[in-house]
Write an enzyme that holds these catalytic residues in place. Structure first.
Site, PDB file in Angstrom:
ATOM      1  N   ARG A  26      14.094   9.889   1.211  1.00 19.85           N
ATOM      2  CA  ARG A  26      14.744   9.079   0.080  1.00 19.85           C
ATOM      3  C   ARG A  26      15.537   7.729   0.518  1.00 19.85           C
ATOM      4  O   ARG A  26      16.116   7.182  -0.455  1.00 19.85           O
ATOM      5  CB  ARG A  26      15.440   9.936  -0.969  1.00 19.85           C
ATOM      6  CG  ARG A  26      14.633  11.259  -1.559  1.00 19.85           C
ATOM      7  CD  ARG A  26      15.399  11.725  -2.796  1.00 19.85           C
ATOM      8  NE  ARG A  26      14.684  12.954  -3.185  1.00 19.85           N
ATOM      9  CZ  ARG A  26      15.091  14.040  -2.503  1.00 19.85           C
ATOM     10  NH1 ARG A  26      15.933  14.346  -2.141  1.00 19.85           N
ATOM     11  NH2 ARG A  26      14.205  15.134  -3.087  1.00 19.85           N
TER      12      ARG A  26
ATOM     13  N   LYS B 182      13.713 -18.997  -1.112  1.00 19.58           N
ATOM     14  CA  LYS B 182      13.660 -17.786  -1.438  1.00 19.58           C
ATOM     15  C   LYS B 182      14.942 -16.934  -1.650  1.00 19.58           C
ATOM     16  O   LYS B 182      15.023 -16.233  -2.833  1.00 19.58           O
ATOM     17  CB  LYS B 182      12.631 -16.921  -0.508  1.00 19.58           C
ATOM     18  CG  LYS B 182      12.201 -15.539  -1.003  1.00 19.58           C
ATOM     19  CD  LYS B 182      10.870 -15.142  -0.485  1.00 19.58           C
ATOM     20  CE  LYS B 182      10.629 -13.847  -1.186  1.00 19.58           C
ATOM     21  NZ  LYS B 182       9.455 -13.289  -0.664  1.00 19.58           N
TER      22      LYS B 182
ATOM     23  N   ARG C  70      12.038 -15.235 -10.385  1.00 19.96           N
ATOM     24  CA  ARG C  70      11.368 -14.763  -9.263  1.00 19.96           C
ATOM     25  C   ARG C  70       9.961 -14.659  -9.131  1.00 19.96           C
ATOM     26  O   ARG C  70       9.294 -14.978  -8.145  1.00 19.96           O
ATOM     27  CB  ARG C  70      11.762 -13.294  -8.810  1.00 19.96           C
ATOM     28  CG  ARG C  70      11.122 -12.721  -7.478  1.00 19.96           C
ATOM     29  CD  ARG C  70      11.936 -11.730  -6.813  1.00 19.96           C
ATOM     30  NE  ARG C  70      11.337 -11.308  -5.526  1.00 19.96           N
ATOM     31  CZ  ARG C  70      11.502 -10.181  -4.712  1.00 19.96           C
ATOM     32  NH1 ARG C  70      12.625  -9.774  -4.935  1.00 19.96           N
ATOM     33  NH2 ARG C  70      11.187 -10.095  -3.676  1.00 19.96           N
TER      34      ARG C  70
ATOM     35  N   ASN D  98       5.401 -16.487  -6.948  1.00 22.63           N
ATOM     36  CA  ASN D  98       4.145 -16.154  -6.945  1.00 22.63           C
ATOM     37  C   ASN D  98       2.974 -17.297  -7.270  1.00 22.63           C
ATOM     38  O   ASN D  98       1.956 -17.136  -7.729  1.00 22.63           O
ATOM     39  CB  ASN D  98       3.734 -14.882  -7.975  1.00 22.63           C
ATOM     40  CG  ASN D  98       4.453 -13.904  -7.351  1.00 22.63           C
ATOM     41  OD1 ASN D  98       4.204 -13.319  -6.076  1.00 22.63           O
ATOM     42  ND2 ASN D  98       4.928 -12.797  -8.495  1.00 22.63           N
TER      43      ASN D  98
END
Lengths: 367, 367
Positions: free
Chosen positions: A118, A224, A238, A242
Site C-alpha cells: 500500500r 510542469k 493540469r 495533455n
C-alpha cells in the site's frame, strides 16, 4: 546543478538537474529511509547505469530488478515481476524503489511503489529526455490495459527526482527527438518566449550541448512543476499538459503500443491540435506553421499515420480519460503560449480537423 | 439511523448505520458525481441485493459487475474483470464504484476504484459484519499475492459508507461469528467497558438482535474511525488495530487463503497475543482467559491449527508488513483495553508463545 522544488504541501519534493549527478549519492541518501533499496530498470538501461548507481549506494541492501524494455511490456505481467522480486527478497514497507530508465520504467516502478504494501518510498532517476521533462515530474504512474493506455494507475509522488543530463549521451537520436516534442509543448501551452529560445537552440539540443539541454530541461520541469503544483489531480489546468495527447493516444492505440514513440505521437497529435485551433480562429495559420516547423526541425513526424480514418480517431478517443460524461474535451491553443481545455467547439470543426490533409499542409511549408 | 464521521480533512466521509438503509438512495446520491455507477458484488451477494440497490439508483447508468465469491479470488485476475467491465462499458473518470458485499469485495472494488484511470469515486455498502466493523472503515484496499496477503494495494478512502444492519439477516452464522472477532478486538485494544457490554450482549448479537447489532457496529466503527483519523497511513497507533493479525495472517497463509475465515484466524491469533501479553506480565492469566471465553461464546476458534509449528509461524510472519528492517513488531496488550505496538520483548517469550499448548489452556477453562 540546478534544483527545483515541486510544491505539494507535505508531499513536496526536489528535482536535481545537472551533469554527472549519478555519481552523487549524497543527493539520494536523504530520501532513503531504510536499508533496503530496489532499483528498477530495463534490459537496455541497466547495462549502462545499474552498476554505477549500485556502487553509489554502497552500504545499502540493493536489489536490482531488470525488466524487458519497451512500452509493449508496460502491463500487469511485467509489473508483477517487480512485486515478485520485492517479496522474494523480503523487502518490507520501509524499502525505497528507485526508477532508473525512461518513462515506461518510471510509470511502472512508480505504480509498483504506490501499490507495494500500500505504498513505499519512491525516487525517480530518469535517463531519457522524455521522462526527464515529463513523466518524472507530477506523480502520474500506471500501466496500460488492452483496452486503453494508462487506464490503471495511481497519482503517486516521488520523494526526489535526480536528472543526470549526461545520461542523454547514450540515448538514441530518435528518442531524443521524442523528448523534444514535450519540451516544445511547454512553449506552446504556457511559455511563448521559450518557443523563440527553442527556435534558436533546437540544433544545439539535438547536438547534445549539455548547457542547452540543462536549460531546456530546467525550463520544462519548472513549467510542469508549476502546473502540477496548482492542480495535482488534474481537475483543471493540469489537463493543458495533455496538448496533443488525445489525438496522440489515438495514434499510439491504433498503431499498437510502441510502434510510434510517445513523443512522436504527441508531435503529430499536437499538429492536429494546432490545426483545430487555427480552424477555430484562435491562432493564425502562420502560428500553426511555426509550430509544425519547430517539430520538423526537432526531427519529429508531423503527419498522422496514412491509414488512420476519422472513425479510427473517434473510436480511440472515446475512451480517453478526458471524456467527461460523453463530451470530448480537448486541449487547444487559445493563442501561442496559452492552452485551454474545452468541449465548447462545433463538432464540424473537429470533423474537419480529422479529415484535413496534413501531408499537403506540410508539403506547402516546403514551398 | 446513526451517522459517524471519519475525520480526514478534505477526505472526511460519513458512515451511515441502520436497518433498511439499502432502500434509502438519498443517502448515496450526494456522493455520486456523474451518471455512471458500477456496482461490484459477488455471486453470493448479488442475487440478494444487486437488484434492490440498482432500483434504488434509478436514473443512473448502472453497470453490475459480479465476481466469483471468496478470498481465493482476491487476486489480480479477478481485479482485472472489474477493469475489463469498466472499459468495455466506457466508464470515464467521473464514474462511481460501489462495493456491495463483504471485505473481499470492498478491498477489491476499492483498489479498482483507486487505480481505474488513477482514481475514481468510491462508496462502500458492506453486507457482512466483518466488513461493516472493519474493512469498510479506514481506506485499506488491495489484493493478495501468491507470496503474501494484502501485499498489493492502496490507501483509498470511500466518499461514504452505507451499513444496512438488515443485510446481516442473510449472513451465514459462521461469518457473523468471524465479524464478532473484530468487534471484540476493539474492546481489547481501546475500550474495556465495551468488553463488559459484549459479555452481556454476545448472545443477542448472535441472535441477530438489530438493536444490539446497531450498537456494536456503531461502537466498533467509532473506535476504528478515531484510530484511523489519528493515523491514516499506519505510521503509529493505527497498527494497534492489527491485534492478533500478525499471528492470524500466518494462520491464513499456512492454511491457504479462504480455508479459515479472516475473523477466525484473527480470533486464534488474538488468543496468542493475549498469551504473549500474559507471559510478559502485562495482563493477568485471568484477563487472558476472559478474552478467550468471549471469543468462545462468539463461536470462534481459540486454538491455532494443530499442524502449525513455530517455524511455520516465523516463516510466514517474516514477510508481514509490520516487519521493520528485520525486527518483528507485534501488537500486544499493555493492559485490557490498551494495545501497544512493540518490538521490545525477549525473543524467548515469542518462542514460548509459539510453542504454548493452547488446547490444554482451553481445556482448563472448561474445568
Amino acid at each position: 546543478m540546478q534544483t527545483l522544488k515541486v510544491e505539494l504541501g507535505e508531499r513536496s519534493y526536489p528535482i536535481h538537474i545537472g551533469e554527472g549527478l549519478l555519481d552523487r549519492p549524497e543527493l539520494l541518501k536523504p530520501y532513503i529511509a531504510g536499508k533496503q533499496v530496489a532499483i528498477v530498470s530495463n534490459a537496455t538501461v541497466a547495462p549502462l547505469y545499474m552498476e554505477r548507481l549500485t556502487q553509489a549506494l554502497a552500504g545499502y541492501n540493493v536489489l536490482p530488478i531488470v525488466l524487458p524494455d519497451g512500452e509493449a511490456f508496460k502491463n500487469w505481467e511485467t509489473l508483477q515481476l517487480i512485486f515478485d522480486a520485492l517479496l522474494t527478497a523480503r523487502h518490507d514497507r520501509r524499502t525505497t524503489v528507485i526508477a532508473l530508465g525512461g518513462g515506461v520504467i518510471g510509470d511502472m516502478a512508480g505504480f509498483a511503489a504506490a501499490c507495494y504494501q500500500r505504498g513505499v518510498d519512491f525516487i525517480q532517476v530518469p535517463t531519457t529526455l522524455l521522462s526527464q521533462v515529463d513523466s518524472s515530474v507530477g506523480g502520474k504512474t500506471g500501466i496500460n490495459h488492452p483496452l486503453g493506455k494508462n487506464m490503471v494507475g495511481a497519482f503517486y509522488q516521488p520523494n526526489a527526482v535526480l536528472i543526470d543530463t549526461a545520461s542523454l549521451n547514450t540515448l538514441p537520436e530518435r528518442e531524443l527527438s521524442a523528448g523534444l516534442a514535450e519540451v516544445i509543448k511547454y512553449g506552446l501551452i504556457c511559455d511563448e518566449p521559450f518557443l523563440t529560445w527553442l527556435e534558436e537552440n533546437v540544433d544545439r539540443l539535438r547536438g547534445l550541448d549539455q548547457v542547452a539541454l540543462t536549460t531546456a530541461i530546467e525550463r520544462s520541469c519548472a513549467a510542469k512543476a508549476a502546473v502540477v503544483g496548482a492542480d495535482e489531480r488534474e481537475s483543471g489546468v493540469r489537463a493543458t499538459l495533455n496538448l496533443g495527447h488525445t489525438f496522440g493516444h489515438a495514434i499510439e492505440t491504433h498503431m499498437g503500443y510502441g510502434v510510434w514513440l510517445h513523443g512522436e505521437a504527441v508531435a503529430a497529435g499536437t499538429v492536429m491540435a494546432l490545426e483545430m485551433s487555427a480552424r477555430l480562429g484562435w491562432i493564425s495559420e502562420q502560428e500553426r506553421d511555426r509550430g509544425i516547423r519547430l517539430f520538423q526541425r526537432a526531427g519529429l513526424p508531423v503527419v498522422p499515420p496514412e491509414d488512420m480514418t476519422p472513425e479510427h480517431f473517434l473510436e480511440h478517443m472515446a475512451v480517453d480519460k478526458k471524456v467527461i460524461d460523453g463530451r470530448l474535451r480537448l486541449v487547444l491553443l487559445r493563442r501561442m503560449g496559452e492552452a485551454v481545455v474545452t468541449d465548447e467547439y462545433p463538432k464540424e470543426v473537429l470533423q474537419a480537423t480529422l479529415v484535413a490533409d496534413y501531408r499537403a499542409l506540410v508539403d506547402q511549408l516546403r514551398g
